[in-house]
Motif scaffolding. Sequence first.
Motif, PDB file in Angstrom:
ATOM      1  N   GLY A 152       0.824  -1.203   0.000  1.00  0.00           N
ATOM      2  CA  GLY A 152       0.000   0.000   0.000  1.00  0.00           C
ATOM      3  C   GLY A 152       0.855   1.249   0.000  1.00  0.00           C
ATOM      4  N   VAL A 153       0.250   2.370  -0.396  1.00  0.00           N
ATOM      5  CA  VAL A 153       0.924   3.671  -0.402  1.00  0.00           C
ATOM      6  C   VAL A 153       0.076   4.641   0.409  1.00  0.00           C
ATOM      7  CG1 VAL A 153       1.755   5.598  -1.804  1.00  0.00           C
ATOM      8  CG2 VAL A 153       1.968   3.242  -2.659  1.00  0.00           C
ATOM      9  N   GLN A 154       0.681   5.297   1.381  1.00  0.00           N
ATOM     10  CA  GLN A 154      -0.032   6.243   2.228  1.00  0.00           C
ATOM     11  C   GLN A 154       0.524   7.649   2.018  1.00  0.00           C
ATOM     12  OE1 GLN A 154       0.483   4.376   6.099  1.00  0.00           O
ATOM     13  NE2 GLN A 154      -1.629   3.651   6.030  1.00  0.00           N
ATOM     14  N   ARG A 155      -0.379   8.613   2.037  1.00  0.00           N
ATOM     15  CA  ARG A 155       0.017   9.998   1.771  1.00  0.00           C
ATOM     16  C   ARG A 155      -0.584  10.907   2.844  1.00  0.00           C
ATOM     17  NH1 ARG A 155      -0.823  11.228  -4.181  1.00  0.00           N
ATOM     18  NH2 ARG A 155       1.026   9.873  -4.203  1.00  0.00           N
ATOM     19  N   ARG A 156       0.229  11.833   3.301  1.00  0.00           N
ATOM     20  CA  ARG A 156      -0.224  12.819   4.297  1.00  0.00           C
ATOM     21  C   ARG A 156      -0.800  14.017   3.552  1.00  0.00           C
ATOM     22  NH1 ARG A 156       2.136  17.106   7.297  1.00  0.00           N
ATOM     23  NH2 ARG A 156       1.340  17.227   9.450  1.00  0.00           N
ATOM     24  N   VAL A 157      -2.075  14.283   3.793  1.00  0.00           N
ATOM     25  CA  VAL A 157      -2.769  15.369   3.105  1.00  0.00           C
ATOM     26  C   VAL A 157      -3.031  16.496   4.097  1.00  0.00           C
ATOM     27  CG1 VAL A 157      -4.815  16.032   1.801  1.00  0.00           C
ATOM     28  CG2 VAL A 157      -3.844  13.733   1.520  1.00  0.00           C
ATOM     29  N   VAL A 158      -2.466  17.655   3.808  1.00  0.00           N
ATOM     30  CA  VAL A 158      -2.624  18.823   4.674  1.00  0.00           C
ATOM     31  C   VAL A 158      -3.741  19.701   4.106  1.00  0.00           C
ATOM     32  CG1 VAL A 158      -1.478  20.817   5.704  1.00  0.00           C
ATOM     33  CG2 VAL A 158      -0.165  18.738   5.221  1.00  0.00           C
ATOM     34  N   PRO A 159      -4.749  20.036   4.919  1.00  0.00           N
ATOM     35  CA  PRO A 159      -5.879  20.820   4.403  1.00  0.00           C
ATOM     36  C   PRO A 159      -5.486  22.267   4.103  1.00  0.00           C
ATOM     37  CG  PRO A 159      -6.062  20.580   6.772  1.00  0.00           C
ATOM     38  CD  PRO A 159      -4.910  19.720   6.353  1.00  0.00           C
ATOM     39  N   GLU A 160      -6.274  22.910   3.310  1.00  0.00           N
ATOM     40  CA  GLU A 160      -6.069  24.332   3.042  1.00  0.00           C
ATOM     41  C   GLU A 160      -6.419  25.149   4.287  1.00  0.00           C
ATOM     42  OE1 GLU A 160      -4.845  25.801   0.340  1.00  0.00           O
ATOM     43  OE2 GLU A 160      -4.515  23.831  -0.591  1.00  0.00           O
ATOM     44  N   LEU A 161      -5.768  26.281   4.416  1.00  0.00           N
ATOM     45  CA  LEU A 161      -6.068  27.174   5.525  1.00  0.00           C
ATOM     46  C   LEU A 161      -7.247  28.064   5.110  1.00  0.00           C
ATOM     47  CD1 LEU A 161      -5.149  28.073   8.352  1.00  0.00           C
ATOM     48  CD2 LEU A 161      -3.678  29.762   7.251  1.00  0.00           C
ATOM     49  N   ASP A 162      -8.435  27.639   5.456  1.00  0.00           N
ATOM     50  CA  ASP A 162      -9.638  28.362   5.015  1.00  0.00           C
ATOM     51  C   ASP A 162     -10.743  28.203   6.054  1.00  0.00           C
ATOM     52  OD1 ASP A 162     -10.451  25.741   4.704  1.00  0.00           O
ATOM     53  OD2 ASP A 162     -10.293  25.762   2.509  1.00  0.00           O
ATOM     54  N   ASP A 163     -11.913  28.715   5.722  1.00  0.00           N
ATOM     55  CA  ASP A 163     -13.041  28.649   6.648  1.00  0.00           C
ATOM     56  C   ASP A 163     -13.423  27.210   6.965  1.00  0.00           C
ATOM     57  OD1 ASP A 163     -13.196  31.384   6.820  1.00  0.00           O
ATOM     58  OD2 ASP A 163     -14.774  31.592   5.310  1.00  0.00           O
ATOM     59  N   ALA A 164     -13.291  26.319   5.962  1.00  0.00           N
ATOM     60  CA  ALA A 164     -13.661  24.914   6.177  1.00  0.00           C
ATOM     61  C   ALA A 164     -12.795  24.292   7.274  1.00  0.00           C
ATOM     62  CB  ALA A 164     -13.518  24.137   4.875  1.00  0.00           C
ATOM     63  N   LEU A 165     -11.493  24.569   7.234  1.00  0.00           N
ATOM     64  CA  LEU A 165     -10.607  24.047   8.279  1.00  0.00           C
ATOM     65  C   LEU A 165     -10.966  24.668   9.627  1.00  0.00           C
ATOM     66  CD1 LEU A 165      -8.156  22.508   9.335  1.00  0.00           C
ATOM     67  CD2 LEU A 165      -6.721  24.429   8.621  1.00  0.00           C
ATOM     68  N   ALA A 166     -11.210  25.964   9.620  1.00  0.00           N
ATOM     69  CA  ALA A 166     -11.560  26.640  10.865  1.00  0.00           C
ATOM     70  C   ALA A 166     -12.807  26.016  11.495  1.00  0.00           C
ATOM     71  CB  ALA A 166     -11.773  28.129  10.615  1.00  0.00           C
ATOM     72  N   GLN A 167     -13.801  25.735  10.685  1.00  0.00           N
ATOM     73  CA  GLN A 167     -15.039  25.147  11.199  1.00  0.00           C
ATOM     74  C   GLN A 167     -14.810  23.718  11.683  1.00  0.00           C
ATOM     75  OE1 GLN A 167     -17.637  25.748   7.867  1.00  0.00           O
ATOM     76  NE2 GLN A 167     -17.788  27.967   8.214  1.00  0.00           N
ATOM     77  N   LYS A 168     -13.932  23.012  10.995  1.00  0.00           N
ATOM     78  CA  LYS A 168     -13.583  21.656  11.439  1.00  0.00           C
ATOM     79  C   LYS A 168     -12.942  21.697  12.823  1.00  0.00           C
ATOM     80  CE  LYS A 168     -10.931  17.557  10.088  1.00  0.00           C
ATOM     81  NZ  LYS A 168     -10.010  16.976   9.088  1.00  0.00           N
ATOM     82  N   LEU A 169     -12.188  22.774  13.080  1.00  0.00           N
ATOM     83  CA  LEU A 169     -11.534  22.935  14.379  1.00  0.00           C
ATOM     84  C   LEU A 169     -12.404  23.718  15.356  1.00  0.00           C
ATOM     85  CD1 LEU A 169      -7.873  23.685  13.177  1.00  0.00           C
ATOM     86  CD2 LEU A 169      -8.852  21.518  13.930  1.00  0.00           C
ATOM     87  N   GLU A 170     -13.702  23.825  15.040  1.00  0.00           N
ATOM     88  CA  GLU A 170     -14.708  24.393  15.936  1.00  0.00           C
ATOM     89  C   GLU A 170     -14.593  25.902  16.109  1.00  0.00           C
ATOM     90  OE1 GLU A 170     -14.647  22.147  19.547  1.00  0.00           O
ATOM     91  OE2 GLU A 170     -15.368  20.323  18.591  1.00  0.00           O
TER      92      GLU A 170
END
Length: 528
Positions: free
Chosen positions: A238-256
């Motif tokens: 298998g191949v695993q990849r680390r995906v870093v989210p964009e710094l945007d409102d969606a990330l902010a909302q995910k982090l409450e």
Amino acid sequence: MQVQVESVNAARRQVKVQVPAATVSRSWAQVVRRIGARVRIPGFRPGKAPKRLLERRYGAAIREEVLERILTKAIPDALDQAGLQPLGRPELDDIGEVRDATDLDISFSCDVLPELTLDGYMGATFKVDRVEPDDEDVDAELEARRQRAAEVIDVDEPAGADDVVRVRYHLRAVGTEPSEELDWQDRRVPVGGTLKWLSDIVEGKKKHDPLELEVTLPEGEGGDLAGGPAFLQGGVMGVQRRVVPELDDALAQKLEFDDLAAMREDAKAECQRRADRRNKALRQRALLSHILDGHTIDAPRTLVEHEIDGRLSQMFGGMNIRDNPQLARYFDELRDGMRDEATRGVQQALVLNYLSKTHEVEVTDADIDAKIEALVVEMPDMADRVRDTFSTDEGRDNLRSQITEEKVLNLILEQGTVEAGAVLRLRDPDPKPGDDEAEAAEASTDEAPAAEPAEKAPAKKAAAKKAPAKKTAEADTADEAAPAKKAAAKKAPAKKAAAKKAPAKKAAAKKAPAKKAAKAETDEGSEA
């Protein structure tokens, strides 16, 4: 018993003891009786052999056991008589000849807490650096949060840089057939990581791709095949990849948070909290540096070594470095590299201990409770752990010591003059002791006409300060969680007085040869 104490320095004493002949004779007679009752000598019943015969045959064993008995009692008694509270275990310097009915001279050394007399700090002028976060610090905090929000996913794509490839393979000698029992190995291989020989093989591979090729193994890989050619057979699991989210409102909302603007405000507040903690430490350090620069304080070697042990344990997560062959060879070098900072740390602890005893300040239970709640507010994710840590008597005592030190330092700084020093950012390391002198030397070098290259060395040294600049918010939070442990470390000198009886243990270690000798005595008697 005659006891004479000499000062090696303010933190070390040498003790010379003369054990009276009568005391030596008593121990000598007891040991001779004990050995005489255990050995068998032809022509004599157990315990009836003449003293001189026993001394001639078993003199070495007698002297060793007599010395052990005397040291076990004489060293603690000498310390009590001299009024010394040693730090750690005393070290034997010299032992005279052990003979029946003869005075025995012993000398040993031990570390002690130095008696400090400090002055010149009340009403003094202190130059204090200050940390002021800027937008770049806030951006770094947001980036740290973005990185912590990264997810690792499985991908059905060729492995690229920073991907992690799961492989399963076995090795065999080139030109041989697979054995019936294959030694399969399952490994996770970061592409571009330290396992270069495997990284080169799996880069560009996808899940289910087979691996069949000749390889040259590095030393330490492949057992008997290490360092030579081998045939590798297996496949990519298998191949695993680390995906870093964009710094945007969606990330902010995910982090409450409501949106990115709200998260940025929170990051700004977090940066200010970290700056406040560092500013408090910088004020403390400015005062301690002022005192240390104006006084000579001998740091007990025992406490310095203990401080180094603590730093190494923290650095390597409690791992015993000597058990790791790759690190063991650097052990002495690591210790030596930490010695200067560890020595200064011990000196600071001694100064804080002196100031806390000299300046009486009141610390109430309400002060301790308020401190606990302040820590909970700063570390809401660790609230239960913080409360549990400081709910015990030991935890509250540690906090009391810390608050006492803070109040004393604030008292001294309030009565002095605080001058503004350099403005630092969160990403900047704290200046090291002596950096002001280095910067002054750099400035004078810049103003002077071109000279020989050696004169510019201080400037390069000062520039090196930027090396540890990247420090995460998590590290700062961990530092704040540790005040109780730090305060406890400062109390160590007082508690170490209990170590006075350690010499008895040291002397007891000599029993092994005595037992061995006793066994030999019994065997010799039976042979005779």
